[in-house]
Design an enzyme around this catalytic site. Structure first.
Site, PDB file in Angstrom:
ATOM      1  N   GLU A 528       6.209  -7.444  -1.695  1.00  0.00           N
ATOM      2  CA  GLU A 528       5.102  -8.110  -2.398  1.00  0.00           C
ATOM      3  C   GLU A 528       5.595  -9.243  -3.297  1.00  0.00           C
ATOM      4  O   GLU A 528       4.941 -10.280  -3.409  1.00  0.00           O
ATOM      5  CB  GLU A 528       4.295  -7.093  -3.222  1.00  0.00           C
ATOM      6  CG  GLU A 528       3.352  -6.223  -2.403  1.00  0.00           C
ATOM      7  CD  GLU A 528       4.039  -5.063  -1.705  1.00  0.00           C
ATOM      8  OE1 GLU A 528       5.240  -4.836  -1.968  1.00  0.00           O
ATOM      9  OE2 GLU A 528       3.392  -4.389  -0.882  1.00  0.00           O
ATOM     10  N   HIS A 595      -3.976   3.720  -5.217  1.00  0.00           N
ATOM     11  CA  HIS A 595      -4.557   2.859  -4.188  1.00  0.00           C
ATOM     12  C   HIS A 595      -6.029   2.546  -4.452  1.00  0.00           C
ATOM     13  O   HIS A 595      -6.739   2.159  -3.534  1.00  0.00           O
ATOM     14  CB  HIS A 595      -4.450   3.525  -2.796  1.00  0.00           C
ATOM     15  CG  HIS A 595      -3.151   3.268  -2.100  1.00  0.00           C
ATOM     16  ND1 HIS A 595      -1.936   3.603  -2.638  1.00  0.00           N
ATOM     17  CD2 HIS A 595      -2.873   2.711  -0.896  1.00  0.00           C
ATOM     18  CE1 HIS A 595      -0.970   3.277  -1.793  1.00  0.00           C
ATOM     19  NE2 HIS A 595      -1.511   2.718  -0.727  1.00  0.00           N
TER      20      HIS A 595
END
Ligand SMILES: Cc1ncc(C[n+]2csc(CCOP(=O)(O)OP(=O)(O)O)c2C)c(N)n1
Ligand SMILES: [Mg+2]
Length: 819
Positions: A528, A595
């Site tokens: 990321e 999440h």
């Protein structure tokens, strides 16, 4: 499409061993005579002069920082000065062969690299080109004080320009490269191929690969050099940048004519220390940074260790490595050994190293060693070298004096709003380059486009709500905006995890794989930091990038890249660089604590980011169109739960053609008279349900406003609504503490105080971990919570029994316990 490489069990499970080859360590052993086939006498003077200039530049700073005076000139430099005394040969050797097409990125300790690269570029440019740059750069603001009384050559003038611009930047002067907005650790000057230097250790490690990507995708000449320290190899983003830069696909899957592996050299300026931590024997275990290449790919990144105390050894390495890159075999890793005789900064007492060690390196001083080499080869007489050194030192001193002169080099006006104006470029840029975009098929031939054409774009079909399967939804809306821009802007690329073939983690990109060549849409490693960092480097180089974070929860992994890089370079460049990046971050649900988090408040807190969260197809398409036509970084939140939602508010439906919704305009989704419900994100639908109950059971008419954008945000429609209703509740799905809605509530208290019957009330998710899907209704705001909060804190509802505890007492209890 399936992959062309079949993973064969027989092959992958067979016994074998991995072979490494030897890594060269300081293998350069040529004499100056042996280099005479390319090394002209003038080159020797250039190397000598550049090293001397850097030494003087840094020595002046050292004296000024520690004694506030140099050669009778006093100055108080308040800011940073990470000096590189001792590292001159590594900087000059690195820059010597580079052309203006070659771009360097660096660290907090980059003054020497800036000067070396600038001197090298100046030697390779014509007088016309130099004059053009100096005259046009910021309309000649740096040049003007230098022109008066200059009688030398254009090159001499350019050398002064470089030193003056660098000092000016350090001293926060209008005449600095970037009006002092960058300062010592972030100084750069793009026209000479000197790109941003980074105060975040290893920051350039994830950005520079994006610059190299830009060169490949857009078929640009040159290499990119990431000059980063030895200690930075302990930073995750550096490893991610290396991983990103060494992906096999560039050579195996991308069009061959693009040139193969990324043209990047990770050049470790290995001075043996972090600040006080010693990378050899204490804080790292690799002993040689060059060893790291062996973990990366079969070529071991062509890594080697180079003697950075000999400029000729470094030049030799760069010559060979640039050739390797030209053959499409990048990336490259160089472990350039050097030493900073100066402290980490002038306040460093060097308590972590012995005097004896420093003295040994002083005796090996690269500048004196080079002088001896030149004299021994009888290339130049001593007095010529000495005269050259004295002359360049006086130019540096002269430029220092001019740079501190408040008349010749003023600061920006203290009462100006200039810094505010520099935070966003607010530009409109249809395409970053004017050429035909590369496509594999016309979008009119695309299966996804055809499939979408059959969908219903309005809220109702024959007077009834449109079934989910038939509705043109948010996923389609974002796809349409992306497809449009891909077909217009040839530089536009999209990348992230599972972007190709899979179609993006939530199928927004489905169909694009068939339409776009590999280099415009590709899968990345699970990196990321590198995904966002590369988007930053790509945009700094002049392209448009769309980076995807599969879950907003992964913003933490890319924290530095989002919060310190994406957001800051427009401001720190004083508007010289643009940042046309859209960072798509999808907000999850159903997947628990790591999440399912809305982190819009984190992005909103950081100056320099536009932060939007559209939740209807009409808004998603119009706002993505705006984001993709702009020049600013936009963090574009998307709700996974809503991707399948069709349009429910815009009676006319979602237009098939292009339209834009300016970022920052709230949208009145439902007009009302008694209370204003302000939402951000999916809470729009919760508030809609609450408003229906309010109307049906209590005859209360709620005005429903979705702000859509947290920053920027026009408060006028909100204030107007409150003027009418006198009451406001704000809802979002982020955890309540510190959420975007609290800032808005606080601002509305200021802006609409006279119209309010009660303080604004904020309803968010509980300040907990997001629990399992089965328990989510305890966590995310429910329509009842909104009614209950109105009842308890704004307007008691007749014959109403609250279902949840939204009282002031409960609010105080939660705050007391931090939950
Ligand atoms: C992410 C981050 N961590 C810590 C620091 C503080 N810091 C500044 S320079 C430095 C040492 C860096 O060492 P190295 O990368 O070898 O570069 P050098 O200073 O030796 O040139 C540290 C720890 C920082 N700026 N950024
Ligand atoms: Mg170091």
């Amino acid at each position: 499409m399936t992959k062309s490489i079949i993973l064969e069990p027989e092959a992958l499970l067979a016994e074998d061993s991995i072979h490494f080859f030897d890594i060269a360590v300081n293998a350069y052993d040529k004499t100056l005579e042996e280099e005479r086939h390319w090394l002209e006498p003038d080159d020797c003077i250039a190397i000598w002069q550049d090293m001397a200039a850097i030494r003087e530049f840094e020595s002046i700073l050292n004296e000024i920082k520690t004694k506030r005076t140099y050669k009778g000139v006093s100055y108080d430099h308040m800011g940073a000065a990470h000096l590189s005394i001792g590292q001159e040969a590594s900087a000059v050797g690195m820059a010597f062969l580079l052309t203006p097409d070659d771009h360097i990125y660096g660290s907090h300790r980059s003054h020497g690299e800036i000067l070396a690269k600038g001197f090298s570029a100046i030697r390779k440019m014509s007088d016309e080109a130099l004059l053009q740059i100096m005259r046009s750069y910021r309309d000649g603001a740096i040049l003007r004080p230098l022109e008066k009384g200059h009688s030398g050559t254009v090159r001499d003038l350019a050398v002064k320009f470089l030193i003056f611009g660098a000092y000016g930047e350090l001293f926060a002067k209008e005449t600095g490269f970037n009006r002092g907005m960058g300062g010592s650790m972030h100084a750069f000057f793009a026209p000479f191929g000197i790109f941003p230097n980074n105060a975040i250790v290893g920051g350039s490690g994830s950005i520079a690969p994006g610059a190299a990507l830009f060169k490949r995708v857009n078929r640009r000449p040159g290499v990119v050099v990431a000059n980063i320290g030895d200690a930075s190899f302990g930073c995750g983003p550096v490893w991610e940048g290396i991983t990103f830069a060494s992906m096999d696909q560039y050579r195996r899957l991308w069009d061959k004519d693009l040139g193969g592996g990324l043209p990047i050299i990770f050049n470790c300026m290995n001075n043996g220390y972090g600040m006080g931590g010693q990378t050899l024997g204490e804080t790292m275990g690799c002993q040689y940074i060059a060893r790291i290449g062996a973990a990366v790919n079969p070529e071991q990144m062509h890594a080697e260790r180079v003697n950075g105390y000999d400029p000729l050894a470094v030049i030799d390495a760069f010559r060979r490595k640039i050739r390797t890159i030209g053959e499409g075999k990048g990336p490259v890793l160089l472990d350039t050994v050097t030493y900073r005789i100066s402290g980490h900064s002038p306040s460093d007492a060097s308590s972590y190293r012995s005097k004896e060690e420093i003295e040994k390196w002083q005796r090996a001083d690269p500048i004196l060693a080079f002088r001896d080499k030149v004299l021994a080869a009888r290339m130049h007489p001593a007095d010529l070298l000495d005269e050259t050194r004295t002359a360049i030192e006086s130019v540096v001193f002269e430029m220092f004096r001019l740079a501190i002169d408040p008349v010749a080099a003023p600061r920006i006006s203290m009462d100006s709003d200039l810094i505010g104006q520099l935070m966003f470029s607010n530009g409109k840029l249809e395409k970053c380059e004017d050429r035909k975009p590369e496509l594999l098929q016309a979008f009119s031939q695309n299966a996804r486009v055809h499939q979408i054409q059959g969908k219903i774009r309005t809220p109702l079909l024959d007077g009834k709500p449109v079934p989910k399967m038939k509705a043109f939804n948010i996923r389609d809306a974002i796809f349409e905006a992306l497809a449009y821009r891909f077909s217009i802007d040839p530089t536009m690329v999209a990348f992230g995890e599972e972007n190709r073939d899979w179609g993006g983690a939530f199928a927004v990109y489905r169909g694009l794989t068939e339409a776009l060549p590999y280099h415009r849409l590709f899968n990345t490693s699970i990196s990321e930091a590198a995904i966002v960092g590369a988007a930053v480097g790509y945009a700094l180089s002049g392209g448009r990038a769309v980076a995807e974070l599969m879950y907003a929860d992964f913003m933490g992994r890319a924290g530095d890249e989002i919060f310190n890089q994406l957001s800051k370079w427009q401001g720190m460049s004083a508007g010289q660089l643009k940042m046309p990046v859209v960072l798509r971050a999808s907000v999850g649900a159903k997947y628990g604590a790591q999440h399912s988090q809305d982190w819009s408040a984190l992005a909103n807190h950081i100056p320099g980011l536009k932060v939007v969260y559209p939740v209807t197809p009409y808004d998603a398409k119009g706002m993505m169109n705006s984001a993709l036509a702009g020049t600013d970084p936009v963090v574009f939140f998307e709700s996974q739960r809503l991707y399948d939602y069709g349009e429910m508010f815009e009676a006319g439906g979602v237009p098939e053609g292009y339209y834009e919704i300016p970022l920052g305009e709230p949208s009145i989704k439902q007009a009302g008279t008694d209370i204003t419900l302000v939402t951000f994100g999916p809470a729009l639908y919760t508030a809609l349900a609450a408003s229906r109950a309010l109307e049906a059971q209590h005859g209360i008419s709620a005005e429903l406003i979705d702000i859509r954008s947290a920053n920027p945000l026009d408060y006028e429609p909100l204030v107007e609504s409150i003027r009418k209703t006198g009451k406001v509740l704000l809802a979002c799905e982020a955890v309540e503490r510190g959420c975007v809605m609290h800032s808005i509530a606080a601002n509305l208290t200021q802006l609409a105080f006279d119209f309010l019957d009660a303080p604004p009330v904020v309803v968010g998710s509980r300040n907990w971990i997001t629990p399992a899907a089965e328990l989510e209704s305890m966590f995310f705001p429910q329509p009842d919570w909104i009614l209950d909060a109105i009842h308890e804190r704004i307007l008691p509802l007749d014959n109403y029994e609250a279902k949840s505890n939204q009282t002031h007492g409960e609010l105080a209890r939660r705050l007391r316990f931090g939950i």
